[in-house]
Design a protein around this motif. Structure first.
Motif, PDB file in Angstrom:
ATOM      1  N   TRP A   1      -0.552 -29.812  -7.936  1.00  0.00           N
ATOM      2  CA  TRP A   1      -1.882 -30.202  -8.393  1.00  0.00           C
ATOM      3  C   TRP A   1      -2.323 -29.223  -9.479  1.00  0.00           C
ATOM      4  O   TRP A   1      -1.848 -28.100  -9.569  1.00  0.00           O
ATOM      5  CB  TRP A   1      -2.887 -30.281  -7.254  1.00  0.00           C
ATOM      6  CG  TRP A   1      -2.978 -29.108  -6.326  1.00  0.00           C
ATOM      7  CD1 TRP A   1      -2.163 -28.826  -5.269  1.00  0.00           C
ATOM      8  CD2 TRP A   1      -3.965 -28.067  -6.338  1.00  0.00           C
ATOM      9  NE1 TRP A   1      -2.570 -27.683  -4.636  1.00  0.00           N
ATOM     10  CE2 TRP A   1      -3.669 -27.199  -5.260  1.00  0.00           C
ATOM     11  CE3 TRP A   1      -5.062 -27.777  -7.152  1.00  0.00           C
ATOM     12  CZ2 TRP A   1      -4.433 -26.061  -4.985  1.00  0.00           C
ATOM     13  CZ3 TRP A   1      -5.821 -26.657  -6.876  1.00  0.00           C
ATOM     14  CH2 TRP A   1      -5.498 -25.823  -5.801  1.00  0.00           C
ATOM     15  N   SER A   2      -3.204 -29.683 -10.349  1.00  0.00           N
ATOM     16  CA  SER A   2      -3.576 -28.873 -11.507  1.00  0.00           C
ATOM     17  C   SER A   2      -5.052 -29.051 -11.824  1.00  0.00           C
ATOM     18  O   SER A   2      -5.687 -30.033 -11.429  1.00  0.00           O
ATOM     19  CB  SER A   2      -2.719 -29.242 -12.722  1.00  0.00           C
ATOM     20  OG  SER A   2      -2.978 -30.579 -13.133  1.00  0.00           O
ATOM     21  N   LEU A   3      -5.575 -28.072 -12.554  1.00  0.00           N
ATOM     22  CA  LEU A   3      -6.982 -28.056 -12.933  1.00  0.00           C
ATOM     23  C   LEU A   3      -7.102 -27.531 -14.355  1.00  0.00           C
ATOM     24  O   LEU A   3      -6.186 -26.891 -14.883  1.00  0.00           O
ATOM     25  CB  LEU A   3      -7.810 -27.159 -11.989  1.00  0.00           C
ATOM     26  CG  LEU A   3      -7.668 -27.366 -10.478  1.00  0.00           C
ATOM     27  CD1 LEU A   3      -6.571 -26.467  -9.917  1.00  0.00           C
ATOM     28  CD2 LEU A   3      -8.984 -27.063  -9.765  1.00  0.00           C
ATOM     29  N   ILE A   4      -8.249 -27.777 -14.961  1.00  0.00           N
ATOM     30  CA  ILE A   4      -8.610 -27.181 -16.251  1.00  0.00           C
ATOM     31  C   ILE A   4      -9.851 -26.348 -15.999  1.00  0.00           C
ATOM     32  O   ILE A   4     -10.919 -26.870 -15.664  1.00  0.00           O
ATOM     33  CB  ILE A   4      -8.907 -28.252 -17.319  1.00  0.00           C
ATOM     34  CG1 ILE A   4      -7.707 -29.196 -17.495  1.00  0.00           C
ATOM     35  CG2 ILE A   4      -9.277 -27.586 -18.636  1.00  0.00           C
ATOM     36  CD1 ILE A   4      -6.472 -28.537 -18.071  1.00  0.00           C
ATOM     37  N   ILE A   5      -9.728 -25.019 -16.165  1.00  0.00           N
ATOM     38  CA  ILE A   5     -10.799 -24.106 -15.761  1.00  0.00           C
ATOM     39  C   ILE A   5     -11.154 -23.153 -16.899  1.00  0.00           C
ATOM     40  O   ILE A   5     -10.260 -22.565 -17.518  1.00  0.00           O
ATOM     41  CB  ILE A   5     -10.376 -23.291 -14.524  1.00  0.00           C
ATOM     42  CG1 ILE A   5     -10.127 -24.226 -13.333  1.00  0.00           C
ATOM     43  CG2 ILE A   5     -11.420 -22.240 -14.171  1.00  0.00           C
ATOM     44  CD1 ILE A   5      -9.682 -23.528 -12.070  1.00  0.00           C
ATOM     45  N   PRO A   6     -12.444 -22.975 -17.200  1.00  0.00           N
ATOM     46  CA  PRO A   6     -12.861 -21.937 -18.137  1.00  0.00           C
ATOM     47  C   PRO A   6     -12.984 -20.590 -17.411  1.00  0.00           C
ATOM     48  O   PRO A   6     -13.897 -20.382 -16.615  1.00  0.00           O
ATOM     49  CB  PRO A   6     -14.231 -22.437 -18.631  1.00  0.00           C
ATOM     50  CG  PRO A   6     -14.758 -23.265 -17.501  1.00  0.00           C
ATOM     51  CD  PRO A   6     -13.579 -23.820 -16.762  1.00  0.00           C
ATOM     52  N   TRP A   7     -12.042 -19.689 -17.671  1.00  0.00           N
ATOM     53  CA  TRP A   7     -12.039 -18.369 -17.043  1.00  0.00           C
ATOM     54  C   TRP A   7     -12.714 -17.354 -17.966  1.00  0.00           C
ATOM     55  O   TRP A   7     -12.672 -17.492 -19.189  1.00  0.00           O
ATOM     56  CB  TRP A   7     -10.609 -17.913 -16.763  1.00  0.00           C
ATOM     57  CG  TRP A   7      -9.809 -18.804 -15.877  1.00  0.00           C
ATOM     58  CD1 TRP A   7      -8.841 -19.699 -16.254  1.00  0.00           C
ATOM     59  CD2 TRP A   7      -9.883 -18.891 -14.447  1.00  0.00           C
ATOM     60  NE1 TRP A   7      -8.308 -20.329 -15.153  1.00  0.00           N
ATOM     61  CE2 TRP A   7      -8.930 -19.848 -14.021  1.00  0.00           C
ATOM     62  CE3 TRP A   7     -10.660 -18.240 -13.474  1.00  0.00           C
ATOM     63  CZ2 TRP A   7      -8.730 -20.167 -12.682  1.00  0.00           C
ATOM     64  CZ3 TRP A   7     -10.461 -18.557 -12.145  1.00  0.00           C
ATOM     65  CH2 TRP A   7      -9.511 -19.511 -11.747  1.00  0.00           C
ATOM     66  N   ASP A   8     -13.269 -16.309 -17.401  1.00  0.00           N
ATOM     67  CA  ASP A   8     -13.965 -15.282 -18.179  1.00  0.00           C
ATOM     68  C   ASP A   8     -13.330 -13.916 -17.916  1.00  0.00           C
ATOM     69  O   ASP A   8     -13.253 -13.462 -16.762  1.00  0.00           O
ATOM     70  CB  ASP A   8     -15.452 -15.239 -17.783  1.00  0.00           C
ATOM     71  CG  ASP A   8     -16.128 -16.584 -17.981  1.00  0.00           C
ATOM     72  OD1 ASP A   8     -15.980 -17.152 -19.081  1.00  0.00           O
ATOM     73  OD2 ASP A   8     -16.775 -17.075 -17.043  1.00  0.00           O
ATOM     74  N   GLY A   9     -12.859 -13.277 -18.977  1.00  0.00           N
ATOM     75  CA  GLY A   9     -12.235 -11.966 -18.841  1.00  0.00           C
ATOM     76  C   GLY A   9     -11.709 -11.490 -20.178  1.00  0.00           C
ATOM     77  O   GLY A   9     -12.181 -11.923 -21.234  1.00  0.00           O
ATOM     78  N   TYR A  10     -10.724 -10.609 -20.152  1.00  0.00           N
ATOM     79  CA  TYR A  10     -10.062 -10.165 -21.382  1.00  0.00           C
ATOM     80  C   TYR A  10      -8.582  -9.942 -21.064  1.00  0.00           C
ATOM     81  O   TYR A  10      -8.170  -9.874 -19.886  1.00  0.00           O
ATOM     82  CB  TYR A  10     -10.701  -8.908 -21.967  1.00  0.00           C
ATOM     83  CG  TYR A  10     -10.903  -7.743 -21.019  1.00  0.00           C
ATOM     84  CD1 TYR A  10      -9.862  -6.881 -20.689  1.00  0.00           C
ATOM     85  CD2 TYR A  10     -12.157  -7.482 -20.473  1.00  0.00           C
ATOM     86  CE1 TYR A  10     -10.050  -5.815 -19.850  1.00  0.00           C
ATOM     87  CE2 TYR A  10     -12.364  -6.412 -19.613  1.00  0.00           C
ATOM     88  CZ  TYR A  10     -11.305  -5.573 -19.307  1.00  0.00           C
ATOM     89  OH  TYR A  10     -11.497  -4.505 -18.450  1.00  0.00           O
ATOM     90  N   SER A  11      -7.772  -9.830 -22.085  1.00  0.00           N
ATOM     91  CA  SER A  11      -6.321  -9.729 -21.891  1.00  0.00           C
ATOM     92  C   SER A  11      -5.976  -8.528 -21.016  1.00  0.00           C
ATOM     93  O   SER A  11      -6.465  -7.408 -21.239  1.00  0.00           O
ATOM     94  CB  SER A  11      -5.603  -9.612 -23.238  1.00  0.00           C
ATOM     95  OG  SER A  11      -5.669 -10.836 -23.950  1.00  0.00           O
ATOM     96  N   LEU A  12      -5.115  -8.772 -20.040  1.00  0.00           N
ATOM     97  CA  LEU A  12      -4.680  -7.692 -19.151  1.00  0.00           C
ATOM     98  C   LEU A  12      -4.057  -6.552 -19.944  1.00  0.00           C
ATOM     99  O   LEU A  12      -4.138  -5.389 -19.531  1.00  0.00           O
ATOM    100  CB  LEU A  12      -3.677  -8.253 -18.136  1.00  0.00           C
ATOM    101  CG  LEU A  12      -3.044  -7.269 -17.164  1.00  0.00           C
ATOM    102  CD1 LEU A  12      -4.105  -6.630 -16.264  1.00  0.00           C
ATOM    103  CD2 LEU A  12      -1.960  -7.941 -16.332  1.00  0.00           C
ATOM    104  N   SER A  13      -3.466  -6.857 -21.074  1.00  0.00           N
ATOM    105  CA  SER A  13      -2.821  -5.819 -21.887  1.00  0.00           C
ATOM    106  C   SER A  13      -3.789  -4.704 -22.254  1.00  0.00           C
ATOM    107  O   SER A  13      -3.391  -3.530 -22.338  1.00  0.00           O
ATOM    108  CB  SER A  13      -2.232  -6.433 -23.159  1.00  0.00           C
ATOM    109  OG  SER A  13      -3.239  -7.038 -23.950  1.00  0.00           O
ATOM    110  N   GLU A  14      -5.061  -5.046 -22.456  1.00  0.00           N
ATOM    111  CA  GLU A  14      -6.031  -4.025 -22.827  1.00  0.00           C
ATOM    112  C   GLU A  14      -6.252  -3.039 -21.689  1.00  0.00           C
ATOM    113  O   GLU A  14      -6.375  -1.825 -21.904  1.00  0.00           O
ATOM    114  CB  GLU A  14      -7.340  -4.686 -23.251  1.00  0.00           C
ATOM    115  CG  GLU A  14      -7.177  -5.606 -24.452  1.00  0.00           C
ATOM    116  CD  GLU A  14      -8.505  -6.066 -25.014  1.00  0.00           C
ATOM    117  OE1 GLU A  14      -9.338  -5.198 -25.341  1.00  0.00           O
ATOM    118  OE2 GLU A  14      -8.707  -7.277 -25.113  1.00  0.00           O
TER     119      GLU A  14
END
Length: 329
Positions: A152-165
């Protein structure tokens, strides 16, 4: 201690100006079983009986704390999954094994104080505060596909920044080849946690996967702080991998030169590989991965073809050049 870097007024707009706010809905108390057939008329009828709260969640809840975010280039045009579905149909085994359990039980998760350990092969092992981590960089709003191994799948607006930073802040040694994530675990808070697993929940990524710009250190979704059942107060999102790779409620980042143990791979290595890239050409032990059931605003889940790397091949396929993706699944 992390330095707070608040985004400038010129560089940010409030999340309410990005994501329309609405009245969100709570889960229906009825337990739901996962739909396993194709999205035919018969399967739709089955869905109406087994997952009624995905179709019509009945009651309203108070909106959560809002986040200040900036727009991102990492966005999709696909219709978003409503928050009412994304926050009531979850895998979070520490709060129960039914999809509806986390939305009923995760209110017990204490999200403050939330110390985060940085350990292993780094220049300076240390413990930091979640709020300093949130304010380390401006938060971006990224609309990602999210694909679960159960198809199953979803389309979600996530809030954060690249883990690389954040990894750059951690200053891992050059010999560190992997980063491992440890999730919160407390039996008094998680009394329904099933036996037979080696808790706490652990996941991990190869360092080049963790450093890919798509890998998101995530503090919110839909312009507000993460609901507890979605992995509050901090998780990772790795959009080209199956959802269990995106560890929730992280309390420790551990850097190592050896491939780390991960919970599901340890529990059943036949079904849950370390890499777990979305791959329509490789089925696991129980599910075909050729198609998925998309949860969106439509009444019933839509059956759609699965894309290699969940549609992110242009950004990540080079990470696996020359690898046998059936052997390294």
């Amino acid at each position: 201690m992390l330095l707070r870097k608040s985004p400038s007024p010129e560089a940010t707009i409030r999340s309410s100006e990005i994501t329309p706010q609405s009245v969100f809905e709570q889960p229906h108390p009825t337990r739901r079983r996962f739909l396993t057939g194709a999205a035919t008329l018969g399967a739709a009828a089955l869905a109406a009986r087994t997952i009624p709260s995905l179709i019509s969640p009945p009651t309203t809840v108070e909106a959560a704390e809002q986040l200040v975010t900036i727009p991102s280039k990492y966005n999709l045009s696909d219709p978003e999954t409503p928050l009412a579905k994304a926050s009531t149909y979850n895998n979070f085994y520490e709060f129960g094994t039914d999809k509806s359990d986390p939305s009923h039980e995760a209110h017990r998760l204490p999200t403050r104080p939330w110390p985060i350990q940085i350990t292993g092969m780094v220049k300076k092992p240390q413990t930091i505060n979640i709020d300093d981590l949130i304010h380390y960089r401006p938060l971006e709003s990224r609309v990602y596909r999210f694909r679960c191994v159960e198809a199953w799948s979803l389309i979600i607006p996530w809030d954060g920044y690249s883990l690389s930073e954040f990894i750059n802040f951690c200053q891992p040694l050059a010999s560190a080849k992997y980063v491992q994530f440890f999730s919160y675990n407390n039996k008094s808070v998680m009394p329904d946690e099933p036996s037979g697993y080696n808790w706490p929940y652990r996941e991990g990524l190869r360092m080049d996967e963790a450093m890919n710009p798509l890998t998101l250190l995530t503090f919110g979704c839909y312009g507000q702080v993460l609901p507890n059942q979605n992995g509050a107060p901090v998780r990772v999102i790795v959009p080209w991998k199956y959802g269990f790779k995106s560890a929730k409620s992280i309390v420790r980042f551990h850097f190592t030169d050896k491939q780390p143990e991960t919970t599901w791979n340890e529990a059943d290595g036949r079904e849950y590989g370390f890499y777990s890239n979305v791959n329509p050409n490789y089925d696991n032990a129980r599910w075909s991965q050729a198609h998925e059931r998309r949860l969106d605003s439509s009444v019933f889940p839509r059956n759609i073809p699965t894309q290699m790397f969940n549609g992110y091949g242009d950004q990540v396929a080079s990470l696996y050049a020359g690898m046998d993706l059936k052997k390294f699944y």
